[in-house]
Scaffold this motif. Structure first.
Motif, mmCIF file in Angstrom:
data_model
loop_
_atom_site.group_PDB
_atom_site.id
_atom_site.type_symbol
_atom_site.label_atom_id
_atom_site.label_comp_id
_atom_site.label_asym_id
_atom_site.label_seq_id
_atom_site.Cartn_x
_atom_site.Cartn_y
_atom_site.Cartn_z
ATOM 1 N N GLY A 1 80.264 24.387 43.574
ATOM 2 C CA GLY A 1 81.731 24.063 43.708
ATOM 3 C C GLY A 1 82.972 24.578 43.625
ATOM 4 N N PRO A 2 83.473 24.534 43.125
ATOM 5 C CA PRO A 2 84.950 25.340 43.337
ATOM 6 C C PRO A 2 84.570 26.466 42.662
ATOM 7 C CG PRO A 2 85.334 22.611 42.596
ATOM 8 C CD PRO A 2 83.676 22.618 42.812
ATOM 9 N N GLU A 3 85.369 27.191 42.865
ATOM 10 C CA GLU A 3 85.182 28.552 42.063
ATOM 11 C C GLU A 3 85.136 28.324 40.702
ATOM 12 O OE1 GLU A 3 87.915 33.040 42.726
ATOM 13 O OE2 GLU A 3 88.931 31.482 43.275
ATOM 14 N N HIS B 1 82.274 27.481 39.700
ATOM 15 C CA HIS B 1 80.573 28.723 40.854
ATOM 16 C C HIS B 1 80.557 29.706 40.072
ATOM 17 C CE1 HIS B 1 78.378 30.450 44.787
ATOM 18 N NE2 HIS B 1 79.618 31.462 44.379
ATOM 19 N N HIS C 1 82.440 33.781 45.199
ATOM 20 C CA HIS C 1 82.996 32.646 45.411
ATOM 21 C C HIS C 1 83.546 32.919 46.976
ATOM 22 C CE1 HIS C 1 84.928 28.400 45.868
ATOM 23 N NE2 HIS C 1 83.953 28.183 45.811
ATOM 24 N N SER D 1 79.644 20.751 34.561
ATOM 25 C CA SER D 1 80.234 20.008 35.821
ATOM 26 C C SER D 1 80.421 18.930 35.680
ATOM 27 C CB SER D 1 79.012 20.292 36.801
ATOM 28 O OG SER D 1 78.272 22.146 36.871
ATOM 29 N N TYR E 1 83.957 17.254 36.054
ATOM 30 C CA TYR E 1 84.279 17.259 36.908
ATOM 31 C C TYR E 1 84.135 16.667 38.452
ATOM 32 C CZ TYR E 1 86.102 20.635 34.371
ATOM 33 O OH TYR E 1 86.570 21.750 32.743
ATOM 34 N N GLU F 1 87.122 16.463 41.396
ATOM 35 C CA GLU F 1 87.348 18.359 42.107
ATOM 36 C C GLU F 1 85.476 18.823 42.772
ATOM 37 O OE1 GLU F 1 89.271 18.245 38.250
ATOM 38 O OE2 GLU F 1 87.281 17.604 38.800
ATOM 39 N N ASP G 1 86.018 16.972 46.211
ATOM 40 C CA ASP G 1 87.047 17.039 47.274
ATOM 41 C C ASP G 1 86.763 18.578 47.521
ATOM 42 O OD1 ASP G 1 88.332 15.085 46.653
ATOM 43 O OD2 ASP G 1 90.035 16.154 44.640
ATOM 44 N N PHE G 2 86.221 19.533 46.965
ATOM 45 C CA PHE G 2 85.653 20.576 47.376
ATOM 46 C C PHE G 2 84.609 20.708 48.422
ATOM 47 C CE2 PHE G 2 82.807 24.190 47.016
ATOM 48 C CZ PHE G 2 83.614 25.622 47.387
ATOM 49 N N SER H 1 85.977 19.378 51.858
ATOM 50 C CA SER H 1 86.789 20.464 52.072
ATOM 51 C C SER H 1 85.985 21.528 52.808
ATOM 52 C CB SER H 1 87.828 21.159 51.437
ATOM 53 O OG SER H 1 86.817 22.032 50.647
#
Length: 379
Positions: free
Chosen positions: A128-130, A133, A146, A173, A176, A179, A182-183, A186
């Motif tokens: 996932g996002p930084e 992750h 990441h 996790s 979120y 988040e 959306d990550f 992208s």
């Protein structure tokens, strides 16, 4: 089941046990061992596979367990040349596809060219996002990975390599969903599979427990993620798609981890096992290990009547029967994961596990509720 009825769908090879990361939830032992599988073992593995009559249609060959790209591009080029030659020898040129599961750190343009040329499917591990992750997936010196993973991912996208993502969920996790959605939205990814930090192998503790609030939080997370995915259509989630197909009756519900030799795993020394891939490298007080032979000396069929295989197979079957007798979800699971049973409860002869409570029952319940509401809204 007779030996001639065996049907191999997944063939996993371990190029090396070594991994350049130190993920906190990893189940694999021996991750500092830099040994590499020999080309002799590679050839013997494919000889045993394609001469076995267990490849009925397509077999998915996956290079995995450790970080496979550590073995190097020259090795992979030679290994795939051997694969192609052996498959041609047995008239099986169109009976396999190649895949690799990687943490993505070593991917460069040369790797991408190779993957594209050889039609590899590349699974990349991203949680996932930084901030999610890097909480668990760092180098052995604790350095963030990441940005390096995303660099490799973007190269794969640039070269139009067939890709997918596997992300591991932890208790952290679950707050979120937005988040995480959306990550991944992208990244231009088509399919994401989610695992949980399960009790397995060397990972003795999970952050999930049905006895605390994590189960309700997990259901809430999956419910929110389902709605986000259905709204955005940005990517598909493996677990949601599987649950939909099982509910609708359009999915083959045979559980490969419980069917003998549906999955075959070969380690860097040529040792092989079946049932759940996670069993291959593990030791056991009860069985010693889960190795049934070695490709340099044994055919896969020759292990079918060995005492160890029969003992383990019968124990797994007993566990399946217990599930059938006790679980309302049996027709959507067919007895669960043998490795989860063994590592959570120390035996195969058992039914419900934490893994199935979360990754099977909870997800199916969430998806069923969503499907029922969707149908009701259309009436």
């Amino acid at each position: 089941m007779l030996a001639q009825d065996l049907h191999t769908r997944l063939f996993i090879l371990q190029p090396t046990p070594f991994c350049n990361l130190d993920c906190k939830y990893c189940y694999l032992p021996d991750r500092d061992n830099k040994a590499k599988i020999s080309l002799e073992i590679v050839e013997a593995s494919f000889e045993k596979l394609f001469s076995s009559n267990m490849v009925k249609d397509k077999v998915y060959i996956v290079w995995h367990c450790g970080e496979p790209l550590v073995a190097g591009l020259p090795f992979f080029k030679e290994a795939i040349s051997i694969l192609e030659a052996v498959a041609k020898k047995y008239g099986k040129e169109n009976s396999y596809t190649n895949g690799v599961q990687t943490n993505g750190l070593l991917i460069n343009e040369k790797w991408c060219e190779f993957f594209k040329e050889k039609h590899f499917s590349v699974g990349v591990s991203i949680d996932g996002p930084e901030f999610i992750h890097d909480r668990h997936r760092t180098t052995k010196r604790g350095i963030s990975t990441h940005q390096a993973v995303l660099k490799g991912w973007r190269l794969l996208q640039q070269y139009e390599v067939d890709t997918n993502i596997i992300g591991v969920l932890t208790n952290f996790s679950l707050d979120y969903a937005n988040e995480i959605h959306d990550f991944f939205a992208s990244l231009n990814v088509q399919l994401i599979g989610f695992n949980m930090d399960e009790v397995e192998g060397t990972n003795k503790i999970s952050s999930f427990s049905p006895s605390d609030s994590s189960l309700e939080r997990f259901k809430k997370f999956m419910s929110e993620l389902y709605d986000l995915v259905e709204s955005s259509k940005a990517f598909a989630v493996r677990e949601f798609e599987l649950a939909k197909n099982l509910i609708l009756g359009t999915q083959d519900i045979e559980h490969g981890e419980n069917r003998p030799f549906s999955i075959i795993s070969v380690d860097h020394q040529g040792n092989f096992s079946t049932f759940a891939p996670e069993l291959l490298t593990m030791k056991s007080d009860q069985y010693g290990d889960f190795i049934f032979g070695n490709v340099l000396n044994d055919s896969f069929q020759s292990s079918f009547n060995t005492y160890k295989y029969q003992k383990i197979s019968q124990s797994i079957e007993q566990g399946i029967l217990l599930c059938k007798e006790s679980c309302d979800y049996f027709n959507m699971c067919r007895g669960g994961s043998a490795s989860n049973k063994y590592f959570e409860q120390g035996k195969f002869q058992c039914d419900e596990t934490t893994y199935c409570i979360f990754m099977k029952k909870a997800i199916i319940a969430v998806v069923l509720e969503k499907m029922e509401k969707s149908i009701a809204n259309k009436l």
